[in-house]
Write an enzyme that holds these catalytic residues in place. Structure first.
Site, short mmCIF file in Angstrom:
data_model
loop_
_atom_site.label_atom_id
_atom_site.label_comp_id
_atom_site.label_asym_id
_atom_site.label_seq_id
_atom_site.Cartn_x
_atom_site.Cartn_y
_atom_site.Cartn_z
N LYS A 12 0.87 -1.18 0.00
CA LYS A 12 0.00 0.00 0.00
C LYS A 12 0.90 1.22 0.00
O LYS A 12 1.70 1.42 0.91
CB LYS A 12 -0.91 0.01 1.21
CG LYS A 12 -1.85 1.21 1.18
CD LYS A 12 -2.92 1.12 2.23
CE LYS A 12 -3.86 2.30 2.09
NZ LYS A 12 -4.95 2.22 3.05
N ASP A 106 -12.75 2.25 9.87
CA ASP A 106 -13.17 2.19 8.46
C ASP A 106 -13.58 0.77 8.09
O ASP A 106 -13.17 0.23 7.06
CB ASP A 106 -12.06 2.71 7.55
CG ASP A 106 -12.59 3.11 6.16
OD1 ASP A 106 -13.80 3.40 6.04
OD2 ASP A 106 -11.80 3.13 5.21
#
Length: 195
Positions: A12, A106
């Protein structure tokens, strides 16, 4: 591919234009380090957090399979027994993270990975995770994905593990019904906000 250990990994990367903003770069690194200390069978492990020049990234285990979000976009909804297994696995992971003092903030279908063969579900992307202490005091603003925000998270109040459980309930409803439990502007439903 991790060349030194000869294994597939996922990387990422914080886009360079965002990495050039010191506050965002520091938050990305801090939150990746928070997530890297978590070790649970239903949390995607982070192996390294690195930075070089304008680049900042973290390396995590590659999970062969698909996200719950991708599966729901393809199928619309899932059978109750499959949803129950997914929710159980994610709840175990969140319970562990909360016990370590970390709130995900999230939880959504795209951050739940389903291992190929249906063996287990793993929660990923602790990218906006935060320690329970010292967050949610309004200074950071609102962070999360609009369709899954708990009321206290949406109003920028201090949050704890209950905000993740709320989001997991929304995920469960969506997985069973094929729609969100309340109306959300479609253009904002998947929007991640960090104000």
């Amino acid at each position: 591919r991790d060349v030194s250990l000869d294994r597939p990994v996922a990387i990422k990367l914080l886009p360079p234009d965002l990495a050039s903003r010191p506050a965002l770069r520091d938050r990305f690194l801090r939150e990746a380090r928070i997530a890297a200390r978590l070790s649970h069978p239903n949390i995607v492990p982070i192996h390294a957090v690195e930075e070089s020049g304008r680049m900042v990234w973290f390396v995590m285990t590659f999970v062969p399979g698909e996200s719950l979000g991708a599966k729901l976009r393809q199928r619309g909804s899932l059978p109750p027994e499959q949803v129950a297994r997914i929710l159980r696995d994610v709840a175990w992971a969140l319970g562990y993270a909360h016990g370590q003092g970390v709130v995900h903030r999230d939880v959504k279908p795209d951050n739940i990975l389903l291992e190929a063969g249906g063996r287990r579900a793993l929660i990923a992307d602790f990218g906006i995770a935060a320690p329970v202490e010292g967050q949610g005091d309004g200074a950071e603003g609102v962070v999360g994905t609009v369709a899954y925000l708990s009321p206290e998270q949406a109003s920028g109040e201090r949050v704890d593990g209950r905000t993740d459980i709320y989001a997991l309930g929304v995920v469960g409803y969506f997985a069973l019904a094929g729609r969100l439990p309340y109306p959300v502007n479609p253009s904002n439903a998947a929007r991640v906000i960090a104000l």
